[in-house]
Design a protein around this motif. Structure first.
Motif, mmCIF file in Angstrom:
data_model
loop_
_atom_site.group_PDB
_atom_site.id
_atom_site.type_symbol
_atom_site.label_atom_id
_atom_site.label_comp_id
_atom_site.label_asym_id
_atom_site.label_seq_id
_atom_site.Cartn_x
_atom_site.Cartn_y
_atom_site.Cartn_z
ATOM 1 N N LEU A 1 0.931 -1.198 -0.071
ATOM 2 C CA LEU A 1 0.042 -0.142 0.163
ATOM 3 C C LEU A 1 0.728 1.202 -0.065
ATOM 4 C CD1 LEU A 1 -2.499 -1.143 2.520
ATOM 5 C CD2 LEU A 1 -2.957 -1.014 -0.066
ATOM 6 N N LYS A 2 1.873 1.247 0.744
ATOM 7 C CA LYS A 2 2.744 2.481 0.809
ATOM 8 C C LYS A 2 3.623 2.462 -0.572
ATOM 9 C CE LYS A 2 6.632 4.048 3.270
ATOM 10 N NZ LYS A 2 7.757 3.757 4.356
ATOM 11 N N PHE A 3 3.856 1.509 -1.074
ATOM 12 C CA PHE A 3 4.615 1.523 -2.433
ATOM 13 C C PHE A 3 3.610 2.321 -3.401
ATOM 14 C CE2 PHE A 3 5.016 -0.190 -6.699
ATOM 15 C CZ PHE A 3 6.466 0.161 -7.091
ATOM 16 N N LEU A 4 2.522 1.822 -3.496
ATOM 17 C CA LEU A 4 1.426 2.019 -4.627
ATOM 18 C C LEU A 4 1.311 3.658 -4.386
ATOM 19 C CD1 LEU A 4 -1.476 -0.486 -4.544
ATOM 20 C CD2 LEU A 4 0.264 -0.075 -6.364
ATOM 21 N N SER A 5 1.119 4.103 -3.003
ATOM 22 C CA SER A 5 0.938 5.672 -2.769
ATOM 23 C C SER A 5 1.932 6.334 -3.152
ATOM 24 C CB SER A 5 0.460 5.753 -1.385
ATOM 25 O OG SER A 5 0.408 7.127 -0.921
ATOM 26 N N ALA A 6 3.302 6.036 -2.740
ATOM 27 C CA ALA A 6 4.516 6.707 -3.104
ATOM 28 C C ALA A 6 4.833 6.818 -4.401
ATOM 29 C CB ALA A 6 5.572 6.032 -2.405
ATOM 30 N N GLU A 7 4.562 5.705 -5.390
ATOM 31 C CA GLU A 7 5.099 5.600 -6.559
ATOM 32 C C GLU A 7 4.128 6.279 -7.573
ATOM 33 O OE1 GLU A 7 8.067 4.638 -7.960
ATOM 34 O OE2 GLU A 7 8.704 4.227 -5.959
ATOM 35 N N GLU B 1 14.477 -0.206 -9.963
ATOM 36 C CA GLU B 1 14.751 -0.956 -8.587
ATOM 37 C C GLU B 1 13.880 -1.131 -7.850
ATOM 38 O OE1 GLU B 1 17.007 -3.314 -6.591
ATOM 39 O OE2 GLU B 1 17.607 -2.793 -8.645
ATOM 40 N N ARG B 2 13.142 -0.012 -7.424
ATOM 41 C CA ARG B 2 12.090 -0.059 -6.160
ATOM 42 C C ARG B 2 10.934 -1.196 -6.631
ATOM 43 N NH1 ARG B 2 13.056 5.315 -6.175
ATOM 44 N NH2 ARG B 2 11.120 5.906 -7.472
ATOM 45 N N MET B 3 10.616 -1.019 -8.115
ATOM 46 C CA MET B 3 9.785 -2.076 -8.703
ATOM 47 C C MET B 3 10.136 -3.389 -8.474
ATOM 48 S SD MET B 3 6.747 -2.991 -9.792
ATOM 49 C CE MET B 3 5.944 -1.361 -10.377
ATOM 50 N N ARG B 4 11.470 -3.709 -8.948
ATOM 51 C CA ARG B 4 12.021 -5.048 -8.559
ATOM 52 C C ARG B 4 12.072 -5.516 -7.205
ATOM 53 N NH1 ARG B 4 15.348 -3.294 -12.863
ATOM 54 N NH2 ARG B 4 16.898 -2.366 -11.348
ATOM 55 N N THR B 5 12.173 -4.639 -6.521
ATOM 56 C CA THR B 5 12.267 -5.079 -5.004
ATOM 57 C C THR B 5 10.948 -5.489 -4.552
ATOM 58 O OG1 THR B 5 14.329 -3.706 -4.564
ATOM 59 C CG2 THR B 5 13.058 -4.145 -2.660
ATOM 60 N N LEU B 6 9.895 -4.413 -4.918
ATOM 61 C CA LEU B 6 8.583 -4.737 -4.591
ATOM 62 C C LEU B 6 8.035 -6.074 -5.072
ATOM 63 C CD1 LEU B 6 5.809 -3.697 -3.212
ATOM 64 C CD2 LEU B 6 5.317 -3.453 -5.914
ATOM 65 N N VAL B 7 8.346 -6.390 -6.305
ATOM 66 C CA VAL B 7 7.678 -7.419 -7.055
ATOM 67 C C VAL B 7 8.215 -8.812 -6.447
ATOM 68 C CG1 VAL B 7 7.577 -8.857 -9.007
ATOM 69 C CG2 VAL B 7 7.234 -6.326 -9.094
ATOM 70 N N ALA C 1 -6.321 7.341 -9.986
ATOM 71 C CA ALA C 1 -6.025 6.725 -11.494
ATOM 72 C C ALA C 1 -4.281 6.322 -11.345
ATOM 73 C CB ALA C 1 -6.140 7.843 -12.531
ATOM 74 N N ASN C 2 -3.554 7.088 -10.687
ATOM 75 C CA ASN C 2 -2.002 6.818 -10.562
ATOM 76 C C ASN C 2 -1.957 5.362 -9.833
ATOM 77 O OD1 ASN C 2 -1.449 8.937 -12.213
ATOM 78 N ND2 ASN C 2 -0.223 9.909 -11.039
ATOM 79 N N GLU C 3 -2.612 5.253 -8.750
ATOM 80 C CA GLU C 3 -2.478 4.057 -7.992
ATOM 81 C C GLU C 3 -3.084 2.764 -8.960
ATOM 82 O OE1 GLU C 3 -3.853 3.911 -3.981
ATOM 83 O OE2 GLU C 3 -2.821 6.009 -3.413
ATOM 84 N N ARG C 4 -3.969 2.942 -9.449
ATOM 85 C CA ARG C 4 -4.488 1.917 -10.621
ATOM 86 C C ARG C 4 -3.424 1.570 -11.577
ATOM 87 N NH1 ARG C 4 -9.024 5.090 -10.735
ATOM 88 N NH2 ARG C 4 -8.689 5.237 -12.994
ATOM 89 N N ILE C 5 -2.734 2.742 -12.083
ATOM 90 C CA ILE C 5 -1.516 2.474 -13.196
ATOM 91 C C ILE C 5 -0.516 1.552 -12.515
ATOM 92 C CG2 ILE C 5 0.399 3.470 -14.188
ATOM 93 C CD1 ILE C 5 -1.849 5.646 -14.753
ATOM 94 N N MET C 6 -0.110 1.899 -11.055
ATOM 95 C CA MET C 6 1.012 1.169 -10.479
ATOM 96 C C MET C 6 0.544 -0.154 -10.107
ATOM 97 S SD MET C 6 3.469 3.252 -10.853
ATOM 98 C CE MET C 6 4.532 2.111 -10.220
ATOM 99 N N ALA C 7 -0.777 -0.242 -9.909
ATOM 100 C CA ALA C 7 -1.213 -1.880 -9.521
ATOM 101 C C ALA C 7 -1.169 -2.453 -11.035
ATOM 102 C CB ALA C 7 -2.558 -1.702 -9.090
#
Length: 166
Positions: free
Chosen positions: A9-15, A31-37, A59-65
């Motif tokens: 949840l924190k990742f989605l919001s921040a990114e 790199e943050r995405m690789r670590t998260l995944v 919308a941006n949270e849906r994009i990141m999701a």
């Protein structure tokens, strides 16, 4: 929606906030995405699918999701999280979109375009995986039959046609 880990949840919001920045550190974001995944669990992935298909929330949270599901498809090793990513992609791809007959420049037209782009993003990731993975190939075949949008259905069929034999 299913519960997601606080880290996801924190990742989605921040990114999501970073998407609108002018000076994005692309290498850092990747790199943050690789670590998260690498740390995603099935509940996080199911939450992402619900966020994308619910078409509610920022919308941006849906994009990141949607992007996190596609990256999970592309990079995770076999296991429960990859299985959840395949299921999430099927949900994203086979969801009914907003009307194609939406008025030009309307909210429905924007939502329809977003939903299609999320679907195509996940089809691409799954098709890449399906080139070397039978369960992903089977999921892509199911999606090709179940997709409700003719453009998405045609896109999947073309991806399937281009797959090399396993």
């Amino acid at each position: 929606p299913p519960a997601a880990s606080p880290a996801f949840l924190k990742f989605l919001s921040a990114e999501a906030k970073e998407l609108n920045s002018r000076n994005v550190d692309v290498a850092g974001a990747e790199e943050r995405m690789r670590t998260l995944v690498a740390s995603l669990n099935p509940a996080d992935i199911r939450y992402a699918a619900e966020l994308v298909t619910g078409m509610k929330g920022p919308a941006n949270e849906r994009i990141m999701a949607a992007y996190s599901v596609s990256q999970a498809l592309a990079t995770l090793a076999a296991g429960p999280a990859l299985d959840a990513a395949r299921e999430a992609a099927e949900k994203i791809v086979t969801q009914p979109f907003h009307s194609d007959r939406a008025a030009p420049h309307s909210a429905d037209e924007v939502m329809n375009a977003q939903a299609k782009s999320f679907a195509l993003m996940n089809v691409d990731a799954l098709a890449e995986r399906a080139a070397k993975d039978q369960p992903s190939r089977e999921a892509l075949e199911r999606m090709g039959k179940a997709a409700k949008d003719p453009l998405v259905q045609k896109y999947i069929q073309e991806k399937l046609r281009r797959l090399p034999p396993l």
